[in-house]
Design a protein around this motif. Structure first.
Motif, PDB file in Angstrom:
ATOM      1  N   SER A 169       0.842  -1.185   0.000  1.00 11.57           N
ATOM      2  CA  SER A 169       0.000   0.000   0.000  1.00 11.57           C
ATOM      3  C   SER A 169       0.882   1.241   0.000  1.00 11.57           C
ATOM      4  CB  SER A 169      -0.898  -0.005   1.249  1.00 11.57           C
ATOM      5  OG  SER A 169      -1.825   1.049   1.210  1.00 11.57           O
ATOM      6  N   THR A 170       0.539   2.215  -0.833  1.00 10.13           N
ATOM      7  CA  THR A 170       1.204   3.515  -0.785  1.00 10.13           C
ATOM      8  C   THR A 170       0.247   4.477  -0.111  1.00 10.13           C
ATOM      9  OG1 THR A 170       0.415   4.086  -2.998  1.00 10.13           O
ATOM     10  CG2 THR A 170       2.589   3.103  -2.841  1.00 10.13           C
ATOM     11  N   VAL A 171       0.751   5.205   0.870  1.00 15.77           N
ATOM     12  CA  VAL A 171      -0.089   6.051   1.717  1.00 15.77           C
ATOM     13  C   VAL A 171       0.416   7.488   1.657  1.00 15.77           C
ATOM     14  CG1 VAL A 171      -0.995   6.405   4.048  1.00 15.77           C
ATOM     15  CG2 VAL A 171      -0.497   4.073   3.238  1.00 15.77           C
ATOM     16  N   THR A 172      -0.493   8.382   1.321  1.00 10.85           N
ATOM     17  CA  THR A 172      -0.214   9.817   1.320  1.00 10.85           C
ATOM     18  C   THR A 172      -0.910  10.420   2.536  1.00 10.85           C
ATOM     19  OG1 THR A 172      -0.208   9.807  -1.093  1.00 10.85           O
ATOM     20  CG2 THR A 172      -0.422  11.953  -0.020  1.00 10.85           C
ATOM     21  N   THR A 173      -0.183  11.281   3.269  1.00  6.70           N
ATOM     22  CA  THR A 173      -0.761  11.913   4.451  1.00  6.70           C
ATOM     23  C   THR A 173      -0.604  13.420   4.370  1.00  6.70           C
ATOM     24  OG1 THR A 173       1.328  11.656   5.661  1.00  6.70           O
ATOM     25  CG2 THR A 173      -0.319   9.918   5.938  1.00  6.70           C
ATOM     26  N   VAL A 174      -1.622  14.122   4.830  1.00  8.49           N
ATOM     27  CA  VAL A 174      -1.582  15.575   4.968  1.00  8.49           C
ATOM     28  C   VAL A 174      -2.102  15.874   6.368  1.00  8.49           C
ATOM     29  CG1 VAL A 174      -2.406  17.800   4.109  1.00  8.49           C
ATOM     30  CG2 VAL A 174      -1.995  15.919   2.496  1.00  8.49           C
ATOM     31  N   TYR A 175      -1.183  16.175   7.283  1.00  8.12           N
ATOM     32  CA  TYR A 175      -1.545  16.406   8.684  1.00  8.12           C
ATOM     33  C   TYR A 175      -2.350  17.683   8.806  1.00  8.12           C
ATOM     34  CZ  TYR A 175      -1.155  17.514  13.599  1.00  8.12           C
ATOM     35  OH  TYR A 175      -1.446  17.837  14.895  1.00  8.12           O
ATOM     36  N   PRO A 176      -3.429  17.665   9.582  1.00 14.50           N
ATOM     37  CA  PRO A 176      -4.186  16.563  10.181  1.00 14.50           C
ATOM     38  C   PRO A 176      -5.465  16.273   9.399  1.00 14.50           C
ATOM     39  CG  PRO A 176      -4.856  18.589  11.244  1.00 14.50           C
ATOM     40  CD  PRO A 176      -3.897  18.963  10.114  1.00 14.50           C
ATOM     41  N   LYS A 177      -5.419  16.462   8.095  1.00 11.68           N
ATOM     42  CA  LYS A 177      -6.646  16.472   7.302  1.00 11.68           C
ATOM     43  C   LYS A 177      -6.914  15.245   6.451  1.00 11.68           C
ATOM     44  CE  LYS A 177      -6.686  21.449   7.012  1.00 11.68           C
ATOM     45  NZ  LYS A 177      -6.875  22.606   6.180  1.00 11.68           N
ATOM     46  N   LEU A 178      -5.877  14.477   6.074  1.00  9.87           N
ATOM     47  CA  LEU A 178      -6.097  13.457   5.057  1.00  9.87           C
ATOM     48  C   LEU A 178      -5.148  12.283   5.220  1.00  9.87           C
ATOM     49  CD1 LEU A 178      -6.560  13.962   1.317  1.00  9.87           C
ATOM     50  CD2 LEU A 178      -4.517  12.808   2.036  1.00  9.87           C
ATOM     51  N   VAL A 179      -5.671  11.085   5.017  1.00 13.67           N
ATOM     52  CA  VAL A 179      -4.873   9.868   4.867  1.00 13.67           C
ATOM     53  C   VAL A 179      -5.473   9.122   3.681  1.00 13.67           C
ATOM     54  CG1 VAL A 179      -4.083   7.701   5.890  1.00 13.67           C
ATOM     55  CG2 VAL A 179      -4.353   9.726   7.345  1.00 13.67           C
ATOM     56  N   LYS A 180      -4.653   8.920   2.654  1.00 15.97           N
ATOM     57  CA  LYS A 180      -5.110   8.253   1.435  1.00 15.97           C
ATOM     58  C   LYS A 180      -4.199   7.068   1.161  1.00 15.97           C
ATOM     59  CE  LYS A 180      -5.828   9.110  -3.487  1.00 15.97           C
ATOM     60  NZ  LYS A 180      -5.691  10.098  -4.564  1.00 15.97           N
ATOM     61  N   ALA A 181      -4.794   5.882   1.028  1.00 15.45           N
ATOM     62  CA  ALA A 181      -4.018   4.660   0.770  1.00 15.45           C
ATOM     63  C   ALA A 181      -4.464   4.051  -0.550  1.00 15.45           C
ATOM     64  CB  ALA A 181      -4.211   3.659   1.905  1.00 15.45           C
ATOM     65  N   GLU A 182      -3.470   3.603  -1.329  1.00 11.79           N
ATOM     66  CA  GLU A 182      -3.750   3.004  -2.624  1.00 11.79           C
ATOM     67  C   GLU A 182      -2.920   1.736  -2.787  1.00 11.79           C
ATOM     68  OE1 GLU A 182      -4.255   6.391  -5.793  1.00 11.79           O
ATOM     69  OE2 GLU A 182      -2.539   6.833  -4.483  1.00 11.79           O
ATOM     70  N   CYS A 183      -3.547   0.722  -3.340  1.00 11.70           N
ATOM     71  CA  CYS A 183      -2.847  -0.506  -3.686  1.00 11.70           C
ATOM     72  C   CYS A 183      -3.077  -0.760  -5.157  1.00 11.70           C
ATOM     73  CB  CYS A 183      -3.376  -1.685  -2.871  1.00 11.70           C
ATOM     74  SG  CYS A 183      -2.794  -3.273  -3.503  1.00 11.70           S
ATOM     75  N   LYS A 184      -1.977  -0.805  -5.876  1.00 13.31           N
ATOM     76  CA  LYS A 184      -2.065  -1.086  -7.299  1.00 13.31           C
ATOM     77  C   LYS A 184      -0.981  -2.092  -7.692  1.00 13.31           C
ATOM     78  CE  LYS A 184      -4.125   3.332  -8.466  1.00 13.31           C
ATOM     79  NZ  LYS A 184      -5.273   3.107  -7.680  1.00 13.31           N
ATOM     80  N   ASP A 185      -0.578  -2.943  -6.737  1.00 10.88           N
ATOM     81  CA  ASP A 185       0.519  -3.865  -7.032  1.00 10.88           C
ATOM     82  C   ASP A 185       0.097  -5.071  -7.863  1.00 10.88           C
ATOM     83  OD1 ASP A 185      -0.704  -5.420  -5.099  1.00 10.88           O
ATOM     84  OD2 ASP A 185       1.001  -5.463  -3.742  1.00 10.88           O
ATOM     85  N   GLY A 186      -1.211  -5.241  -8.064  1.00 12.44           N
ATOM     86  CA  GLY A 186      -1.649  -6.161  -9.087  1.00 12.44           C
ATOM     87  C   GLY A 186      -1.803  -7.625  -8.745  1.00 12.44           C
TER      88      GLY A 186
ATOM     89  N   PHE B 164      -5.432  -7.319  -5.699  1.00 13.62           N
ATOM     90  CA  PHE B 164      -6.479  -6.390  -6.084  1.00 13.62           C
ATOM     91  C   PHE B 164      -6.223  -5.821  -7.473  1.00 13.62           C
ATOM     92  CE2 PHE B 164      -6.082  -5.928  -1.434  1.00 13.62           C
ATOM     93  CZ  PHE B 164      -7.391  -6.157  -1.041  1.00 13.62           C
ATOM     94  N   HIS B 165      -7.293  -5.564  -8.196  1.00 13.07           N
ATOM     95  CA  HIS B 165      -7.172  -4.681  -9.358  1.00 13.07           C
ATOM     96  C   HIS B 165      -6.902  -3.278  -8.826  1.00 13.07           C
ATOM     97  CE1 HIS B 165      -8.131  -7.324 -12.657  1.00 13.07           C
ATOM     98  NE2 HIS B 165      -9.161  -7.809 -11.990  1.00 13.07           N
ATOM     99  N   HIS B 166      -7.637  -2.922  -7.749  1.00  9.14           N
ATOM    100  CA  HIS B 166      -7.365  -1.674  -7.034  1.00  9.14           C
ATOM    101  C   HIS B 166      -7.920  -1.786  -5.622  1.00  9.14           C
ATOM    102  CE1 HIS B 166     -11.590  -0.781  -7.974  1.00  9.14           C
ATOM    103  NE2 HIS B 166     -11.539   0.056  -6.946  1.00  9.14           N
ATOM    104  N   LEU B 167      -7.333  -1.027  -4.707  1.00  6.64           N
ATOM    105  CA  LEU B 167      -7.823  -0.871  -3.343  1.00  6.64           C
ATOM    106  C   LEU B 167      -7.486   0.553  -2.948  1.00  6.64           C
ATOM    107  CD1 LEU B 167      -8.848  -1.722  -0.522  1.00  6.64           C
ATOM    108  CD2 LEU B 167      -6.548  -2.572  -0.052  1.00  6.64           C
ATOM    109  N   ASP B 168      -8.507   1.372  -2.777  1.00  9.70           N
ATOM    110  CA  ASP B 168      -8.313   2.780  -2.441  1.00  9.70           C
ATOM    111  C   ASP B 168      -9.130   3.117  -1.210  1.00  9.70           C
ATOM    112  OD1 ASP B 168      -6.783   3.349  -4.838  1.00  9.70           O
ATOM    113  OD2 ASP B 168      -8.678   3.242  -5.931  1.00  9.70           O
ATOM    114  N   THR B 169      -8.466   3.732  -0.228  1.00  9.54           N
ATOM    115  CA  THR B 169      -9.178   4.247   0.935  1.00  9.54           C
ATOM    116  C   THR B 169      -8.820   5.714   1.101  1.00  9.54           C
ATOM    117  OG1 THR B 169      -7.442   3.607   2.490  1.00  9.54           O
ATOM    118  CG2 THR B 169      -9.222   2.038   2.150  1.00  9.54           C
ATOM    119  N   LEU B 170      -9.784   6.478   1.549  1.00 18.03           N
ATOM    120  CA  LEU B 170      -9.578   7.912   1.771  1.00 18.03           C
ATOM    121  C   LEU B 170     -10.251   8.302   3.074  1.00 18.03           C
ATOM    122  CD1 LEU B 170      -8.585  10.684   0.754  1.00 18.03           C
ATOM    123  CD2 LEU B 170     -10.803  10.904  -0.421  1.00 18.03           C
TER     124      LEU B 170
END
Length: 167
Positions: free
Chosen positions: A73-90, A93-99
């Motif tokens: 999972s690759t996770v982008t964070t913006v303190y303290p407003k956002l955590v976004k995780a993406e899995c595209k390793d194939g 999952f075809h995709h797994l996105d959480t926000l």
């Protein structure tokens, strides 16, 4: 209220809640990916492999007996407003996105915040897709609750009971 949308392949969920913890506290719980194995249902392993100020990569293993699968999972964070995780390793999952989006809660109470949470995923395996159709709503509910329960463990009782909000 929350919305779920599921077809035989892609599963999607959107939810909004007012919680009795500050944006900062909830951000720290959700951004603590390395500890997911200790409190998130079905997460058997969570290991950070790369970390910068606002980005990380993690290897995770999820297990629904008798199945254990790993993904990155690759996770982008913006303190303290956002955590976004993406899995595209194939592999899994075809995709797994959480926000996770955190915004101020009640105007007169800084120990509250509104959490907007969305999840979208599609398994590569038809078998996993069918299994997830059966258990999708329960898995999402347990996952959302696990983060609130972890906040209680870390910070004590919330200042108000969690309220589900319309989207």
């Amino acid at each position: 209220m929350y919305r779920t949308r599921a077809n035989h392949k892609t599963k999607e969920y959107e939810g909004r809640k007012l919680v009795g913890f500050s944006m900062e506290k909830m951000y720290y719980v959700v951004a603590d990916v390395g500890n997911y194995k200790n409190f998130l249902p079905f997460c058997k392993k969570s290991e950070i492999t790369l970390k910068t100020k606002d980005f990380l990569k993690a290897n995770l293993v999820i297990g629904f007996p008798p199945i254990n699968e790993n993904y990155t999972s690759t996770v982008t964070t913006v303190y303290p407003k956002l955590v976004k995780a993406e899995c595209k390793d194939g592999r899994l999952f075809h995709h797994l996105d959480t926000l996770w989006l955190f915004s101020p809660g009640l105007k007169n109470n800084f120990e509250t915040c509104v959490i907007d949470f969305s999840l979208s995923f599609e398994f590569k395996s038809i078998i996993y897709s069918h299994l997830s159709n059966l258990f999708f709503n329960e898995i999402v509910r347990q996952m959302e609750n696990a983060f609130i329960e972890e906040a209680v463990k870390r910070y004590g009782q919330p200042c108000l009971k969690t309220v589900r909000l319309p989207r």
